[in-house]
Write a protein that holds these residues in place. Structure first.
Motif, PDB file in Angstrom:
ATOM      1  N   TYR A   1       8.275  -3.314   1.821  1.00 45.88           N
ATOM      2  CA  TYR A   1       6.860  -2.912   1.777  1.00 45.88           C
ATOM      3  C   TYR A   1       6.438  -2.440   0.381  1.00 45.88           C
ATOM      4  CZ  TYR A   1       6.020  -2.784   6.898  1.00 45.88           C
ATOM      5  OH  TYR A   1       5.821  -3.100   8.215  1.00 45.88           O
ATOM      6  N   ALA A   2       7.375  -2.246  -0.521  1.00 48.81           N
ATOM      7  CA  ALA A   2       7.049  -1.625  -1.812  1.00 48.81           C
ATOM      8  C   ALA A   2       6.235  -2.549  -2.700  1.00 48.81           C
ATOM      9  CB  ALA A   2       8.331  -1.223  -2.534  1.00 48.81           C
ATOM     10  N   ASP A   3       5.477  -1.944  -3.593  1.00 48.12           N
ATOM     11  CA  ASP A   3       4.796  -2.665  -4.660  1.00 48.12           C
ATOM     12  C   ASP A   3       4.981  -1.841  -5.929  1.00 48.12           C
ATOM     13  OD1 ASP A   3       2.190  -0.995  -5.333  1.00 48.12           O
ATOM     14  OD2 ASP A   3       2.485  -0.920  -3.166  1.00 48.12           O
ATOM     15  N   PRO A   4       4.711  -2.433  -7.103  1.00 52.17           N
ATOM     16  CA  PRO A   4       4.994  -1.698  -8.349  1.00 52.17           C
ATOM     17  C   PRO A   4       4.305  -0.336  -8.441  1.00 52.17           C
ATOM     18  CG  PRO A   4       4.664  -4.019  -8.820  1.00 52.17           C
ATOM     19  CD  PRO A   4       4.331  -3.834  -7.362  1.00 52.17           C
ATOM     20  N   ALA A   5       3.090  -0.222  -7.928  1.00 50.07           N
ATOM     21  CA  ALA A   5       2.394   1.069  -8.024  1.00 50.07           C
ATOM     22  C   ALA A   5       3.052   2.107  -7.115  1.00 50.07           C
ATOM     23  CB  ALA A   5       0.910   0.896  -7.666  1.00 50.07           C
ATOM     24  N   SER A   6       3.406   1.715  -5.901  1.00 47.57           N
ATOM     25  CA  SER A   6       4.014   2.694  -4.992  1.00 47.57           C
ATOM     26  C   SER A   6       5.433   3.045  -5.438  1.00 47.57           C
ATOM     27  CB  SER A   6       3.985   2.196  -3.539  1.00 47.57           C
ATOM     28  OG  SER A   6       4.716   1.014  -3.378  1.00 47.57           O
ATOM     29  N   VAL A   7       6.130   2.095  -6.066  1.00 50.54           N
ATOM     30  CA  VAL A   7       7.468   2.394  -6.591  1.00 50.54           C
ATOM     31  C   VAL A   7       7.381   3.505  -7.635  1.00 50.54           C
ATOM     32  CG1 VAL A   7       9.331   1.487  -8.068  1.00 50.54           C
ATOM     33  CG2 VAL A   7       8.525   0.156  -6.094  1.00 50.54           C
ATOM     34  N   VAL A  39      -1.625 -12.278  -4.889  1.00 50.97           N
ATOM     35  CA  VAL A  39      -2.740 -11.487  -4.347  1.00 50.97           C
ATOM     36  C   VAL A  39      -2.203 -10.304  -3.548  1.00 50.97           C
ATOM     37  CG1 VAL A  39      -4.722 -11.532  -2.761  1.00 50.97           C
ATOM     38  CG2 VAL A  39      -4.361 -13.415  -4.376  1.00 50.97           C
ATOM     39  N   PHE A  40      -1.120 -10.525  -2.796  1.00 45.70           N
ATOM     40  CA  PHE A  40      -0.521  -9.388  -2.071  1.00 45.70           C
ATOM     41  C   PHE A  40      -0.101  -8.297  -3.051  1.00 45.70           C
ATOM     42  CE2 PHE A  40       3.399  -7.227  -0.691  1.00 45.70           C
ATOM     43  CZ  PHE A  40       2.805  -6.389   0.246  1.00 45.70           C
ATOM     44  N   MET A  41       0.566  -8.685  -4.130  1.00 42.55           N
ATOM     45  CA  MET A  41       1.016  -7.674  -5.090  1.00 42.55           C
ATOM     46  C   MET A  41      -0.164  -6.908  -5.684  1.00 42.55           C
ATOM     47  SD  MET A  41       3.451  -7.889  -8.501  1.00 42.55           S
ATOM     48  CE  MET A  41       2.265  -8.469  -9.714  1.00 42.55           C
ATOM     49  N   LEU A  42      -1.177  -7.640  -6.130  1.00 37.96           N
ATOM     50  CA  LEU A  42      -2.321  -6.995  -6.767  1.00 37.96           C
ATOM     51  C   LEU A  42      -3.007  -6.034  -5.797  1.00 37.96           C
ATOM     52  CD1 LEU A  42      -3.786 -10.105  -8.633  1.00 37.96           C
ATOM     53  CD2 LEU A  42      -2.448  -8.231  -9.637  1.00 37.96           C
ATOM     54  N   GLN A  43      -3.228  -6.497  -4.582  1.00 37.68           N
ATOM     55  CA  GLN A  43      -3.942  -5.659  -3.614  1.00 37.68           C
ATOM     56  C   GLN A  43      -3.105  -4.461  -3.195  1.00 37.68           C
ATOM     57  OE1 GLN A  43      -5.630  -7.889  -0.416  1.00 37.68           O
ATOM     58  NE2 GLN A  43      -7.094  -8.891  -1.774  1.00 37.68           N
ATOM     59  N   GLY A  86     -11.238  -9.244  -5.014  1.00 34.34           N
ATOM     60  CA  GLY A  86     -12.347  -9.852  -4.286  1.00 34.34           C
ATOM     61  C   GLY A  86     -11.906 -10.851  -3.232  1.00 34.34           C
ATOM     62  N   ILE A  87     -10.581 -10.946  -3.023  1.00 34.90           N
ATOM     63  CA  ILE A  87     -10.058 -11.961  -2.102  1.00 34.90           C
ATOM     64  C   ILE A  87      -9.689 -11.337  -0.754  1.00 34.90           C
ATOM     65  CG2 ILE A  87      -8.133 -13.577  -1.737  1.00 34.90           C
ATOM     66  CD1 ILE A  87      -8.138 -13.957  -4.838  1.00 34.90           C
ATOM     67  N   ASP A  88     -10.041 -12.057   0.313  1.00 34.53           N
ATOM     68  CA  ASP A  88      -9.677 -11.657   1.667  1.00 34.53           C
ATOM     69  C   ASP A  88      -8.309 -12.275   1.960  1.00 34.53           C
ATOM     70  OD1 ASP A  88      -9.308 -11.716   4.471  1.00 34.53           O
ATOM     71  OD2 ASP A  88     -11.479 -11.671   4.822  1.00 34.53           O
ATOM     72  N   LEU A  89      -7.256 -11.465   1.902  1.00 35.05           N
ATOM     73  CA  LEU A  89      -5.889 -11.996   1.973  1.00 35.05           C
ATOM     74  C   LEU A  89      -5.577 -12.713   3.286  1.00 35.05           C
ATOM     75  CD1 LEU A  89      -3.165 -12.489   0.706  1.00 35.05           C
ATOM     76  CD2 LEU A  89      -2.619 -10.071   0.971  1.00 35.05           C
ATOM     77  N   PRO A  90      -5.924 -12.145   4.433  1.00 37.65           N
ATOM     78  CA  PRO A  90      -5.660 -12.902   5.673  1.00 37.65           C
ATOM     79  C   PRO A  90      -6.359 -14.272   5.685  1.00 37.65           C
ATOM     80  CG  PRO A  90      -6.067 -10.594   6.184  1.00 37.65           C
ATOM     81  CD  PRO A  90      -6.356 -10.765   4.710  1.00 37.65           C
ATOM     82  N   PHE A 141      -1.230  -2.064   6.342  1.00 40.41           N
ATOM     83  CA  PHE A 141      -1.629  -2.470   4.985  1.00 40.41           C
ATOM     84  C   PHE A 141      -3.131  -2.312   4.788  1.00 40.41           C
ATOM     85  CE2 PHE A 141      -2.861  -5.963   1.999  1.00 40.41           C
ATOM     86  CZ  PHE A 141      -2.228  -5.460   0.873  1.00 40.41           C
ATOM     87  N   ILE A 142      -3.534  -1.588   3.746  1.00 41.72           N
ATOM     88  CA  ILE A 142      -4.950  -1.452   3.397  1.00 41.72           C
ATOM     89  C   ILE A 142      -5.121  -2.054   2.011  1.00 41.72           C
ATOM     90  CG2 ILE A 142      -6.885   0.125   3.032  1.00 41.72           C
ATOM     91  CD1 ILE A 142      -5.352   2.171   4.763  1.00 41.72           C
ATOM     92  N   PRO A 143      -5.765  -3.230   1.925  1.00 39.48           N
ATOM     93  CA  PRO A 143      -5.830  -3.907   0.635  1.00 39.48           C
ATOM     94  C   PRO A 143      -6.658  -3.156  -0.399  1.00 39.48           C
ATOM     95  CG  PRO A 143      -7.184  -5.042   2.247  1.00 39.48           C
ATOM     96  CD  PRO A 143      -6.449  -3.974   2.985  1.00 39.48           C
ATOM     97  N   GLU A 144      -6.303  -3.327  -1.658  1.00 35.95           N
ATOM     98  CA  GLU A 144      -7.096  -2.888  -2.801  1.00 35.95           C
ATOM     99  C   GLU A 144      -7.309  -1.396  -2.881  1.00 35.95           C
ATOM    100  OE1 GLU A 144     -10.527  -5.379  -3.413  1.00 35.95           O
ATOM    101  OE2 GLU A 144      -9.238  -7.104  -3.630  1.00 35.95           O
ATOM    102  N   LYS A 145      -6.380  -0.624  -2.321  1.00 32.86           N
ATOM    103  CA  LYS A 145      -6.477   0.831  -2.470  1.00 32.86           C
ATOM    104  C   LYS A 145      -5.069   1.320  -2.760  1.00 32.86           C
ATOM    105  CE  LYS A 145      -8.498   4.926  -0.264  1.00 32.86           C
ATOM    106  NZ  LYS A 145      -7.566   5.745  -0.995  1.00 32.86           N
ATOM    107  N   THR A 146      -4.821   1.801  -3.970  1.00 33.13           N
ATOM    108  CA  THR A 146      -3.481   2.216  -4.365  1.00 33.13           C
ATOM    109  C   THR A 146      -2.932   3.249  -3.394  1.00 33.13           C
ATOM    110  OG1 THR A 146      -4.240   2.067  -6.624  1.00 33.13           O
ATOM    111  CG2 THR A 146      -2.065   3.010  -6.272  1.00 33.13           C
ATOM    112  N   ASN A 147      -1.753   2.973  -2.915  1.00 37.03           N
ATOM    113  CA  ASN A 147      -1.059   3.937  -2.056  1.00 37.03           C
ATOM    114  C   ASN A 147      -1.887   4.364  -0.851  1.00 37.03           C
ATOM    115  OD1 ASN A 147       1.262   4.047  -3.679  1.00 37.03           O
ATOM    116  ND2 ASN A 147       0.168   5.371  -5.107  1.00 37.03           N
ATOM    117  N   ALA A 148      -2.810   3.477  -0.454  1.00 34.63           N
ATOM    118  CA  ALA A 148      -3.693   3.830   0.653  1.00 34.63           C
ATOM    119  C   ALA A 148      -2.877   4.166   1.901  1.00 34.63           C
ATOM    120  CB  ALA A 148      -4.652   2.677   0.946  1.00 34.63           C
TER     121      ALA A 148
END
Lengths: 319, 319
Positions: A185-191, B260-264, B271-275, B306-313
């Motif tokens: 589940y990790a990503d660079p920011a959460s790491v 896109v998964f990594m970025l989000q 601006g992308i809807d991953l699903p 998973f909550i996209p586009e919010k760091t450590n959401a």
């Protein structure tokens, strides 16, 4: 990025082999460990002291530890699920014991049938058993926080709970706590955020290593983030075997070969001879017929003019 | 890490399709481009204006450009190998033209049968053709430095040569220069160093995007380094198709879904809807029977909670 040594800790003989059904013959394990140590790998998790009926693949762990102890310069690590396993590891003279503690209590109950309090109690017992040994015989004792980036049952785990468990492991007598992305589940920011938070709770010296998976393809990006955050030990598995892959073609563990290529291409020192490491794949492939081996670098080969462990060496050499 | 928008530039319909033998029907291309734009992808390289006998897979580029131009908010990019291709692209009203220039002259001769001087001359001609247009009709013109991290014929290319070519492209009239790791030789350290050097030569505003491959598994780690160095546009290919894979199972291009998964997951806005993006794989898979699609996230699925586009959401939500 730091220029100091990076310790690549090979976990294939434990984490890799426990996840696949094929039982690797003891002699093949020895050949694998010897060849990887000869290629310069300085730490290998060689097995797990769990009941043989649970993991027949690792039933020969005591013999493997005895063999690996004979290899000069190699740190012989093992996983121990409890005090009983730790006692066996101590008898076998392993250098390093890792006790996993899932920060998700649901995951801990589902996998080990133990509450957090019970695992902390095991840690306390293990630390006491180690303290009874003469100082020169004491193994290094790590408590590994698993599912630290989230769990498939509970999702994200509250950070306060993670930090409390890290503190409890250290108070119980662990020498350090490890971080483990069990679920990918990790990503660079959460790491980076997690390393900062756990180091804040238990001190920088108590958090030096990380176990990352490549479940969603972010394994090496997450390694980069961990190194940026100051860690120096990274777990990986030769051929990427093991690590709970979700689907065919989806590697679980980080691939040692790709990891070492990345580190060396960046000019970081690993002490590993990469062409020799790539040759070790043959031993593993022969001993696990039908099991897929992962990794990109083994297929692609090294770049033309690749000079390991020197940043931009190719670019400078081309001037 | 910057929190601003990241532009994911999809190159599958061009770079992906030109690398595989199966010819995708025009209607399937349109469905792919429309679906990916509907999922929020804002820039797609839809084809290449090369002679149809060289790349029959892309013979319908003019029709595809006309179709894609009808999609509101989408930047329609095309590759042009020379002035003749650029004239066709201008007639078709593409928004963005990319002219590749291999910094390895051997590679340039082998692939395009053109010296550096000849490619720079083409760039000059293209810029002149663009300058003749009314200002509102002028496409964006990028010169793309390929094999910039090394070439399979020459190995590493002297940095002085790379910087000189970057300057010559800008002098010829390009709006910007792109960096392309054609051979998959890049590593995070060299990515940062190269961006710094080329920006130093032609200015920060003239270097905004990068085309990275995953040949040795470092694709997303290299993206992370590029973002750290300040770039905001990253090329990738849905399902990782194309990009000169070396061997079966070894993806060439970076996989859009994993990127896109990594970025989000890092909290970066795409601006992308991953699903919805993941659903586009079905269109591509159906239109390319027998062609492998790559990517880890599509197999593993999104993390629980998973909550996209919010760091450590997820981590914060769990508090």
């Amino acid at each position: 990025m730091m220029a100091s040594d990076i310790l690549v800790s090979e976990v294939g003989p434990r984490d890799g082999l426990q996840s696949i059904k094929t039982v690797m013959p003891t002699e093949a394990k020895k050949a694998w460990i010897a060849a990887e140590a000869a290629a310069g790998v300085r730490e290998i998790e060689v097995g797990s002291f769990v009941p043989a009926k649970l993991l027949p693949q690792l039933a020969d762990t005591a013999e493997i530890v005895a063999f690996a102890r004979g290899i000069a310069g190699l740190t012989v690590a093992v996983l121990v699920p409890n005090l009983r396993g730790a006692q066996a590891a101590i008898s076998a003279k392993a250098h390093k014991l890792t006790l996993p503690l899932s920060v998700s209590e649901s995951h801990s109950m589902a996998n080990l049938r133990r509450t957090h309090a019970q695992v902390i109690e095991e840690a306390r017992g293990i630390a006491a058993a180690i303290a009874e040994l003469p100082e020169e015989d004491r193994p290094h004792f790590e408590g590994s926080l698993s599912t630290v980036f989230g769990c498939t049952i509970e999702g994200a785990i509250p950070q306060g709970q993670i930090l409390r468990l890290a503190e409890q492991l250290m108070e119980a007598g662990c020498d350090e706590v490890g971080l483990s992305d069990t679920t990918g589940y990790a990503d660079p920011a959460s790491v980076k955020a997690m390393i900062r938070a756990v180091r804040g709770a238990v001190g920088d010296d108590a958090v030096t290593g990380i176990h990352l998976h490549n479940t969603r393809g972010l394994g090496l990006a997450n390694v980069l983030a961990a190194l940026d955050a100051g860690l120096e030990t990274v777990d990986s598995s030769l051929g990427g075997i093991g690590g709970c892959p979700f689907a065919p073609g989806a590697s679980g563990n980080i691939v040692t070969e790709d990891l070492v290529f990345m580190l060396q291409a960046m000019g970081l020192k690993t002490g590993i001879d990469l062409p020799r490491l790539l040759e070790v794949r043959g031993i593993v492939a022969d001993a696990l017929p039908g099991e897929p081996l992962y990794g990109f670098t083994p297929d692609a080969g090294l770049p033309l003019g690749f000079i390991p462990e020197k940043t931009n060496a190719r670019l400078e050499a081309a001037e």
